[in-house]
Design a protein around this motif. Structure first.
Motif, PDB file in Angstrom:
ATOM      1  N   SER A 197     -34.655  25.517   3.812  1.00 21.53           N
ATOM      2  CA  SER A 197     -33.930  24.862   4.912  1.00 21.53           C
ATOM      3  C   SER A 197     -34.784  25.409   6.244  1.00 21.53           C
ATOM      4  N   ALA A 198     -35.096  26.660   6.084  1.00 19.66           N
ATOM      5  CA  ALA A 198     -35.781  27.085   7.380  1.00 19.66           C
ATOM      6  C   ALA A 198     -36.730  28.009   7.098  1.00 19.66           C
ATOM      7  N   LEU A 199     -37.616  28.538   7.886  1.00 21.01           N
ATOM      8  CA  LEU A 199     -38.623  29.788   7.803  1.00 21.01           C
ATOM      9  C   LEU A 199     -37.856  30.854   7.475  1.00 21.01           C
ATOM     10  N   ASP A 200     -37.116  31.452   8.451  1.00 22.36           N
ATOM     11  CA  ASP A 200     -36.137  32.511   8.359  1.00 22.36           C
ATOM     12  C   ASP A 200     -34.826  32.147   9.039  1.00 22.36           C
ATOM     13  N   SER A 201     -33.835  33.163   9.033  1.00 21.15           N
ATOM     14  CA  SER A 201     -32.479  32.915   9.450  1.00 21.15           C
ATOM     15  C   SER A 201     -32.425  32.377  10.922  1.00 21.15           C
TER      16      SER A 201
ATOM     17  N   TYR B  57     -29.093  33.537   2.690  1.00 20.25           N
ATOM     18  CA  TYR B  57     -30.703  33.534   3.253  1.00 20.25           C
ATOM     19  C   TYR B  57     -31.522  33.410   2.292  1.00 20.25           C
ATOM     20  N   LYS B  58     -31.278  34.168   1.035  1.00 21.06           N
ATOM     21  CA  LYS B  58     -32.105  34.129  -0.170  1.00 21.06           C
ATOM     22  C   LYS B  58     -32.274  32.656  -0.601  1.00 21.06           C
ATOM     23  N   GLU B  59     -31.167  31.876  -0.348  1.00 25.01           N
ATOM     24  CA  GLU B  59     -31.205  30.544  -0.978  1.00 25.01           C
ATOM     25  C   GLU B  59     -31.844  29.575  -0.261  1.00 25.01           C
ATOM     26  N   VAL B  60     -31.702  29.934   1.316  1.00 24.77           N
ATOM     27  CA  VAL B  60     -32.130  28.615   2.124  1.00 24.77           C
ATOM     28  C   VAL B  60     -33.379  29.120   3.147  1.00 24.77           C
ATOM     29  N   CYS B  61     -33.847  30.303   2.974  1.00 22.75           N
ATOM     30  CA  CYS B  61     -34.863  30.852   3.828  1.00 22.75           C
ATOM     31  C   CYS B  61     -36.303  31.139   3.199  1.00 22.75           C
ATOM     32  N   LEU B  62     -37.323  30.491   3.638  1.00 18.86           N
ATOM     33  CA  LEU B  62     -38.438  30.375   2.880  1.00 18.86           C
ATOM     34  C   LEU B  62     -38.804  32.072   2.852  1.00 18.86           C
ATOM     35  N   ILE B  63     -38.992  32.837   3.869  1.00 14.27           N
ATOM     36  CA  ILE B  63     -39.230  34.221   3.706  1.00 14.27           C
ATOM     37  C   ILE B  63     -38.573  34.921   2.826  1.00 14.27           C
ATOM     38  N   ASP B  64     -37.279  34.652   2.569  1.00 10.18           N
ATOM     39  CA  ASP B  64     -36.418  35.446   1.868  1.00 10.18           C
ATOM     40  C   ASP B  64     -36.308  34.921   0.260  1.00 10.18           C
ATOM     41  N   GLN B  65     -36.562  33.687   0.126  1.00 10.55           N
ATOM     42  CA  GLN B  65     -36.633  33.222  -1.303  1.00 10.55           C
ATOM     43  C   GLN B  65     -37.345  34.074  -2.095  1.00 10.55           C
TER      44      GLN B  65
ATOM     45  N   ASP C  31     -29.487  26.034  11.557  1.00 11.73           N
ATOM     46  CA  ASP C  31     -28.406  25.676  12.580  1.00 11.73           C
ATOM     47  C   ASP C  31     -27.390  27.011  12.551  1.00 11.73           C
ATOM     48  N   PRO C  32     -27.112  27.083  13.912  1.00 15.54           N
ATOM     49  CA  PRO C  32     -25.882  28.217  14.059  1.00 15.54           C
ATOM     50  C   PRO C  32     -24.675  27.745  13.391  1.00 15.54           C
ATOM     51  N   ASN C  33     -24.229  26.485  13.687  1.00 16.90           N
ATOM     52  CA  ASN C  33     -23.051  25.898  12.979  1.00 16.90           C
ATOM     53  C   ASN C  33     -22.954  26.062  11.518  1.00 16.90           C
ATOM     54  N   VAL C  34     -24.057  25.680  10.627  1.00 20.84           N
ATOM     55  CA  VAL C  34     -24.117  25.983   9.591  1.00 20.84           C
ATOM     56  C   VAL C  34     -23.906  27.477   9.054  1.00 20.84           C
ATOM     57  N   VAL C  35     -24.512  28.567   9.869  1.00 14.68           N
ATOM     58  CA  VAL C  35     -24.080  29.850   9.402  1.00 14.68           C
ATOM     59  C   VAL C  35     -22.850  30.100   9.727  1.00 14.68           C
ATOM     60  N   GLU C  36     -22.358  29.769  10.816  1.00 13.70           N
ATOM     61  CA  GLU C  36     -20.948  29.926  11.102  1.00 13.70           C
ATOM     62  C   GLU C  36     -19.942  29.496  10.139  1.00 13.70           C
ATOM     63  N   ARG C  37     -20.215  28.478   9.554  1.00 12.75           N
ATOM     64  CA  ARG C  37     -19.470  27.834   8.518  1.00 12.75           C
ATOM     65  C   ARG C  37     -19.587  28.590   7.323  1.00 12.75           C
ATOM     66  N   GLU C  38     -20.764  29.020   6.807  1.00 13.06           N
ATOM     67  CA  GLU C  38     -20.862  29.892   5.778  1.00 13.06           C
ATOM     68  C   GLU C  38     -20.052  31.154   6.046  1.00 13.06           C
ATOM     69  N   LYS C  39     -20.114  31.774   7.017  1.00 13.32           N
ATOM     70  CA  LYS C  39     -19.389  32.911   7.510  1.00 13.32           C
ATOM     71  C   LYS C  39     -17.790  32.537   7.290  1.00 13.32           C
TER      72      LYS C  39
END
Length: 311
Positions: free
Chosen positions: A199-203, A242-250, A207-215
């Motif tokens: 979904s993104a290069l890194d965290s 992040y390992k699932e959705v961020c490229l550098i962490d996958q 989208d901050p709203n998506v991260v907040e929903r995950e939290k």
């Protein structure tokens, strides 16, 4: 020459559904004669195109073009996959990508107004293709990547011809190092992006709203635990996310990297490259993603229902 008023343009637009500028041009070319202007639009295929504009175009092609330090990817939609196999449509998508690359454009409206090889604009070329082929078409989106030095890797999945397919990926590696080593690395990462769909290069790119929903989900699943324990659980859960959705962490999909994160793969390559390497950007377009398609009609069921008197 007749004075073309806003009211005349509005009236012609309502009659034909063509764009305002096309209506104004038609009236100017027809000396203000509304009926002649309608015929002018029909001859240009613009009125016909307008009639098809309400139909959902979710098929088509992703087109990728790369030259030197620049790469672009565009999505050109059609109504059916059949048209995507049409050579004229393929040429249209390919040429639009080349125009976007040459002009350095990723803004769709600006790209539509840009000169198209052979005359007119990109929008004119699309309208002409609609009139000729008989389906609604649309330049939906475009994106570009650039490096000051380094390479642009690319990959097209389900390719129907060079640079045209169902999924298009661009990967930008910034480095002053050996391009002969960088190029296959960039291609490898592009293949990973196509398969893993980050979904993104890194965290920081999420989208901050998506991260907040995950939290919130993590916190709700572990409600009742002490605050300091809950904090650690949420922190650990986010790392997994992040390992699932961020490229550098996958974890890399390639067996030779034995599950190393893409960021680590890039870091490990620096010795062979002979200089620092930065994974600067990526773009992944999958055909039709996010477009709401109408339900497919079951024609056999419709015929059966009609025969039994139920329809």
């Amino acid at each position: 020459m007749a004075n073309v008023t806003a009211a005349m343009v509005k009236d012609l637009r309502e009659k034909t559904g063509a764009g305002m500028m096309d209506c104004k041009t038609a009236l100017t070319e027809s000396d203000g004669d509304s009926e002649a202007a309608v015929d002018w639009l029909r001859k240009k295929g613009l009125s016909k195109a307008a009639k098809k504009s309400g139909r959902v175009a979710a098929e088509g092609l992703i087109a990728v073009a790369v030259s030197g330090h620049d790469g672009v990817v565009v999505e050109v939609n059609s109504e059916t996959d059949f048209v995507a196999r049409n050579e004229e449509f393929q040429a249209l998508a390919h040429t639009i990508a080349l125009v976007a690359l040459e002009k350095g454009l990723s803004d769709v409206e600006a790209l539509k107004g840009t000169h198209y090889p052979g005359g007119g604009t990109v929008a004119d070329a699309i309208a002409n293709a609609i009139a000729t082929i008989g389906e609604n078409m649309n330049l939906r989106r475009a994106a570009d990547v650039h490096v000051e030095q380094g390479v642009i890797g690319h990959y097209v999945h389900n390719a129907v011809s060079e640079g045209l397919g169902k999924i298009g990926v661009l990967v930008a590696l910034e480095s002053a190092g050996n391009k002969d080593v960088l190029a296959p690395l960039a291609k490898q990462i592009a293949l990973h992006v196509a398969a893993a769909g980050p979904s993104a290069l890194d965290s920081s790119g999420l989208d901050p709203n998506v991260v907040e929903r995950e939290k919130a989900v993590l916190a709700d699943k572990n409600a009742g635990k002490p605050a300091h324990v809950l904090e650690k659980i949420v922190e650990s859960g986010l790392k997994t996310y992040y390992k699932e959705v961020c490229l550098i962490d996958q974890p890399s999909i390639h067996a030779e990297h034995a599950g190393k994160a893409i960021g680590q793969v890039v870091k490990d390559a620096e010795k062979a490259v002979g200089a620092p390497v930065t994974l600067k950007a990526f773009v992944r377009y999958a055909l039709g993603e996010g477009i709401e398609k109408p339900p497919e009609l079951d024609f056999a069921a419709e015929v059966a229902a009609a025969a039994s008197g139920q329809a």
